[in-house]
Scaffold this motif. Structure first.
Motif, PDB file in Angstrom:
ATOM      1  N   ARG A  72       0.867  -1.196   0.000  1.00 42.98           N
ATOM      2  CA  ARG A  72       0.000   0.000   0.000  1.00 42.98           C
ATOM      3  C   ARG A  72       0.891   1.229   0.000  1.00 42.98           C
ATOM      4  NH1 ARG A  72      -4.561   0.497   4.216  1.00 42.98           N
ATOM      5  NH2 ARG A  72      -4.655   2.479   3.135  1.00 42.98           N
ATOM      6  N   GLY A  83       0.540   4.175   0.957  1.00 46.15           N
ATOM      7  CA  GLY A  83       0.541   5.028   2.135  1.00 46.15           C
ATOM      8  C   GLY A  83       1.657   4.715   3.114  1.00 46.15           C
ATOM      9  N   THR A 115       4.447   7.228   3.995  1.00 42.07           N
ATOM     10  CA  THR A 115       4.287   8.365   4.906  1.00 42.07           C
ATOM     11  C   THR A 115       4.827   8.033   6.295  1.00 42.07           C
ATOM     12  OG1 THR A 115       2.073   7.642   5.465  1.00 42.07           O
ATOM     13  CG2 THR A 115       2.272   9.256   3.711  1.00 42.07           C
ATOM     14  N   LEU A 116       4.995   6.724   6.567  1.00 41.70           N
ATOM     15  CA  LEU A 116       5.537   6.353   7.878  1.00 41.70           C
ATOM     16  C   LEU A 116       6.978   6.831   8.045  1.00 41.70           C
ATOM     17  CD1 LEU A 116       4.161   2.754   8.431  1.00 41.70           C
ATOM     18  CD2 LEU A 116       3.367   4.885   9.418  1.00 41.70           C
ATOM     19  N   ALA A 163       5.975   9.965   9.659  1.00 44.76           N
ATOM     20  CA  ALA A 163       5.057   9.869  10.799  1.00 44.76           C
ATOM     21  C   ALA A 163       5.690   9.162  11.994  1.00 44.76           C
ATOM     22  CB  ALA A 163       3.784   9.146  10.373  1.00 44.76           C
ATOM     23  N   LEU A 165       8.321  11.338  13.857  1.00 46.02           N
ATOM     24  CA  LEU A 165       7.636  12.476  14.474  1.00 46.02           C
ATOM     25  C   LEU A 165       6.853  12.018  15.693  1.00 46.02           C
ATOM     26  CD1 LEU A 165       6.221  14.845  11.725  1.00 46.02           C
ATOM     27  CD2 LEU A 165       8.307  14.995  13.027  1.00 46.02           C
ATOM     28  N   ALA A 166       6.192  10.856  15.596  1.00 45.13           N
ATOM     29  CA  ALA A 166       5.448  10.348  16.748  1.00 45.13           C
ATOM     30  C   ALA A 166       6.388  10.133  17.924  1.00 45.13           C
ATOM     31  CB  ALA A 166       4.737   9.051  16.378  1.00 45.13           C
ATOM     32  N   PHE A 176       7.496  13.651  19.276  1.00 45.99           N
ATOM     33  CA  PHE A 176       6.472  14.395  20.017  1.00 45.99           C
ATOM     34  C   PHE A 176       6.167  13.717  21.338  1.00 45.99           C
ATOM     35  CE2 PHE A 176       4.732  15.914  15.688  1.00 45.99           C
ATOM     36  CZ  PHE A 176       5.721  16.884  15.641  1.00 45.99           C
ATOM     37  N   LEU A 177       6.165  12.383  21.320  1.00 50.82           N
ATOM     38  CA  LEU A 177       5.920  11.655  22.566  1.00 50.82           C
ATOM     39  C   LEU A 177       7.006  11.998  23.586  1.00 50.82           C
ATOM     40  CD1 LEU A 177       4.149   9.523  23.935  1.00 50.82           C
ATOM     41  CD2 LEU A 177       5.723   7.804  23.105  1.00 50.82           C
ATOM     42  N   ALA A 220       8.922  14.626  23.564  1.00 49.45           N
ATOM     43  CA  ALA A 220       8.851  16.042  23.931  1.00 49.45           C
ATOM     44  C   ALA A 220       7.783  16.256  24.985  1.00 49.45           C
ATOM     45  CB  ALA A 220       8.563  16.889  22.695  1.00 49.45           C
ATOM     46  N   ALA A 221       6.680  15.496  24.895  1.00 49.11           N
ATOM     47  CA  ALA A 221       5.590  15.680  25.853  1.00 49.11           C
ATOM     48  C   ALA A 221       5.989  15.201  27.238  1.00 49.11           C
ATOM     49  CB  ALA A 221       4.346  14.929  25.383  1.00 49.11           C
ATOM     50  N   TYR A 273       3.013   9.888  -4.512  1.00 53.89           N
ATOM     51  CA  TYR A 273       1.984   9.833  -3.474  1.00 53.89           C
ATOM     52  C   TYR A 273       1.450  11.238  -3.237  1.00 53.89           C
ATOM     53  CZ  TYR A 273      -0.304   8.463   0.819  1.00 53.89           C
ATOM     54  OH  TYR A 273      -1.239   8.201   1.788  1.00 53.89           O
ATOM     55  N   SER A 274       0.148  11.431  -3.435  1.00 52.21           N
ATOM     56  CA  SER A 274      -0.442  12.767  -3.248  1.00 52.21           C
ATOM     57  C   SER A 274      -1.058  12.861  -1.869  1.00 52.21           C
ATOM     58  CB  SER A 274      -1.529  13.016  -4.286  1.00 52.21           C
ATOM     59  OG  SER A 274      -1.034  12.764  -5.561  1.00 52.21           O
ATOM     60  N   SER A 282      -3.470  13.991   1.053  1.00 52.55           N
ATOM     61  CA  SER A 282      -4.911  14.214   1.155  1.00 52.55           C
ATOM     62  C   SER A 282      -5.639  13.984  -0.166  1.00 52.55           C
ATOM     63  CB  SER A 282      -5.270  15.592   1.722  1.00 52.55           C
ATOM     64  OG  SER A 282      -4.220  16.476   1.686  1.00 52.55           O
ATOM     65  N   GLY A 283      -5.002  13.301  -1.110  1.00 53.59           N
ATOM     66  CA  GLY A 283      -5.690  12.943  -2.345  1.00 53.59           C
ATOM     67  C   GLY A 283      -5.738  14.040  -3.391  1.00 53.59           C
TER      68      GLY A 283
END
Lengths: 151, 497
Positions: free
Chosen positions: B2, B4, B7-8, B11, B14-15, B18-19, B21-22, B60-61, B63-64
């Motif tokens: 797939r 998509g 994008t990992l 993603a 970054l996950a 951010f985790l 950083a929080a 890969y576009s 948001s479509g």
């Protein structure tokens, strides 16, 4: 210009701040929630939210303000805001494409329109608020002419 | 597969960032688990994507929304090469950090910034439009500024400040170039820009594009550390914590400088014909000046940093030649340098960690006390000096041949001579740090822990394998990547349909 002492500014400033700070905060929330309809959005609204907190800190001084607000709280808000934005993107991926706007678009110019944009604005607002306030607090740590007063 | 899944590459880190950083005040163990597992997962993902992707470039576009209006990511041979290299180096450096960063506080912040930088580099390699290239360049750079200052010592802060000022200036130049290209062509999508420019008659927007190309050359050359834009590099790369130096010198100057430059210029170069000459000139200048400055250094990491300037010159020379062989050689050297230069910074970090010194003169005979560090360092030294059959030999050999084939005899001769000087410089490192009798005050030095030796061994093995399996590497990785640049215009037809 008057030095910002730990005790804060004059009683006039404190009183005006007490009256206006909630309004500033409310306006920030308004700008975030109407980001898809009016000028502004997550970033602009988030800056206003952060300014409300900065305002309290300037008027009442750092020591008083930090009893109510916390640095680690700002960091947590920032992290959660960023994570929430990422989750919106990934939930779009689950619906087909990264950052796909999968919610119903609604009628244009109604409050509930624009699909995921309104949630994205909230996440960005949260992140910007936490981030800007954390930057401001971090800068107040370094005011003593190079000495380390983190202790 | 797939689509998509690509994008990992953004993603996932970054996950993690951010985790972390929080939960800024999290336990060291938690920060290490989250911070290290993300680069390792990215490496696995890169290898997986390498095997399952099709032969056509994947577009890969987001948001479509289709290109040229929407934001697109393009996974082609060149992006794949950068993803594999960046994530391999990042995974090795992340594991190494577990041991090395023990002496630093705030592990959660370190791994958050590290993951942010890795994610931004991945996204930069995948971006299909110039504005996103700029955005991710800035994210990677800002993370790098903070990481370079992570020790908060006097030298680190000074170096980082210099880096911030010069890096921001470079970013401003790049942004101005992006704006000029946008106003001249009405598009930000790389493929679309190439199509618009190809459809025009020769000189209708040549002036604007040339100005943009010059602004971007200055910006990217500074990010890459090419002479005469190199002043920040030795300071930053020598004073940052060693894993950070390895990441900056190994990957960031290449992804943010050379890769982005190549990606953009090969699309607008048909209009701005001066670009190849500028790259060759800067490349040769960097090679010579970098190695001459390196010869006189006695600080281990500073010496390595000057060699980065010199080796980046080789890559710029290869890319600037513009022939298929030259481009392939440049890209191959880019990968090789990423592997052996990050390995050398990790070696320098290991010496500093165990023996507590970066000064070549005060170390000595450490090979007996630190066998893994000594052996891997010898491998890297021979590889960077271009001794067969290690990887550096093939790429330098190809660059020299390509230079002579293109009729640039001076550049080819310079590349050969600089190679000899590089060997001399690294023999000096080996002699003063690793060979000979162990000094008395260093007799109690121990080898570094497993979390630090393992990544060094992995990188050293990669140096050997990339050299021995040169034909395989060339056919599966380097040629597809070089073809993207050689056939820049055909690619554009595919990426906006």
């Amino acid at each position: 210009m008057r030095q910002n002492t730990p005790q804060g500014m004059s009683v006039i400033v404190k009183t005006v701040t007490r009256l206006t700070v909630r309004l500033i905060f409310l306006f920030g929330v308004y700008v975030i929630l109407h980001g898809h309809l009016t000028p502004g959005g997550g970033f602009a609204g988030g800056v206003m939210l952060a300014l409300a907190a900065v305002h309290v800190m300037l008027a009442y001084g750092r020591d008083t303000a930090m009893k109510e607000l916390s640095f680690s709280g700002a960091q947590i808000f920032e992290g959660i805001g960023a994570l929430a934005f990422l989750v919106i993107g990934l939930s779009g991926l689950a619906a087909g494409v990264f950052f796909k706007n999968y919610l119903a678009p609604g009628t244009p110019f109604e409050f509930l329109s624009g699909g995921t944009i309104i949630i994205s604005n909230m996440a960005i607002g949260l992140k910007v608020m936490g981030g800007l306030f954390a930057i401001f607090v971090a800068m107040t740590f370094f005011q003593g002419g190079g000495t380390d007063d983190k202790k | 597969m797939r689509h998509g899944i690509i994008t990992l590459f953004l993603a996932l880190p970054l996950a993690a960032a951010f985790l972390l950083a929080a939960v800024g005040g999290a336990k060291r163990r938690f920060a290490e688990i989250v911070g290290v597992s993300s680069p390792l997962a990215l490496l696995a993902l890169a290898v997986y994507v390498f095997f399952v992707r099709g032969s056509e470039p994947l577009v890969y576009s987001f948001s479509g929304w289709p290109a040229p209006l929407g934001v697109v990511w393009v996974l082609d041979g060149l992006s794949m090469l950068m993803l594999l290299a960046a994530n391999f180096v990042a995974a090795a450096v992340a594991v190494y950090s577990v041991g090395y960063m023990k002496s630093y506080t705030a592990p959660a912040k370190y791994y958050a910034l590290f993951n942010l930088m890795v994610g931004a580099m991945n996204a930069l390699a995948l971006s299909g439009d110039i504005f996103n290239i700029y955005v991710f360049l800035e994210i990677a750079s800002v993370a790098a500024y903070a990481l370079a200052a992570f020790g908060l010592g006097r030298d680190e802060l000074e170096a980082s400040f210099k880096y911030v000022i010069l890096g921001s200036t470079a970013s401003a130049f790049i942004l101005m170039g992006v704006a000029i290209i946008y106003s001249a062509t009405g598009s930000l999508n790389l493929a679309d820009i190439a199509a618009v420019l190809a459809a025009r008659t020769a000189d209708s927007s040549g002036g604007a594009i040339r100005l943009a190309a010059l602004l971007m050359t200055s910006g990217f050359a500074l990010k890459a550390g090419l002479v005469p834009f190199h002043a920040w590099l030795p300071d930053v790369h020598s004073s940052a914590p060693s894993p950070v130096s390895a990441m900056l010198s190994g990957m960031l100057i290449k992804v943010a400088g050379l890769y982005a430059m190549a990606r953009i210029f090969f699309f607008i170069a048909p209009v701005a014909r001066i670009m190849p000459n500028i790259l060759v000139f800067l490349g040769v200048l960097s090679m010579i000046v970098g190695v001459l400055l390196a010869l006189g250094q006695w600080d281990f990491k500073r010496l390595l940093a000057y060699h980065s300037v010199s080796q980046v010159g080789y890559i710029a020379l290869g890319l600037g030649l513009g022939t298929p062989l030259g481009i392939a050689a440049g890209l191959y050297h880019l990968i090789n340098h990423a592997v052996f230069k990050s390995l050398m910074f990790l070696n320098a970090g290991a010496v500093e960690y165990s023996a507590g010194t970066r000064d070549l003169k005060s170390a000595g005979g450490l090979a007996a006390r630190m066998p893994v560090t000594g052996a891997t360092s010898l491998t890297a030294s021979l590889a960077i000096a271009g001794v067969p059959p290690l990887n550096g030999f093939w790429s330098k050999f190809m660059i020299i041949i390509a230079a002579f084939q293109a009729g640039r005899y001076f550049a080819g001769a310079a590349a050969a001579i600089v190679s000899v000087l590089t060997l001399a410089s690294f023999l000096k490192v080996q002699k003063y740090v690793f060979w000979g009798k162990t000094k008395e005050n260093l007799s109690s030095v121990k080898e570094v822990p497993l979390s630090m030796t393992l990544p060094m061994a992995a990188l050293a093995v990669a140096c050997v394998l990339l050299g021995i399996f040169y034909p395989v590497v060339r056919d599966t990785l380097i040629q597809p990547a070089a073809m993207v640049l050689v056939r820049a215009l055909e690619y554009s037809a595919g990426a906006i349909k």
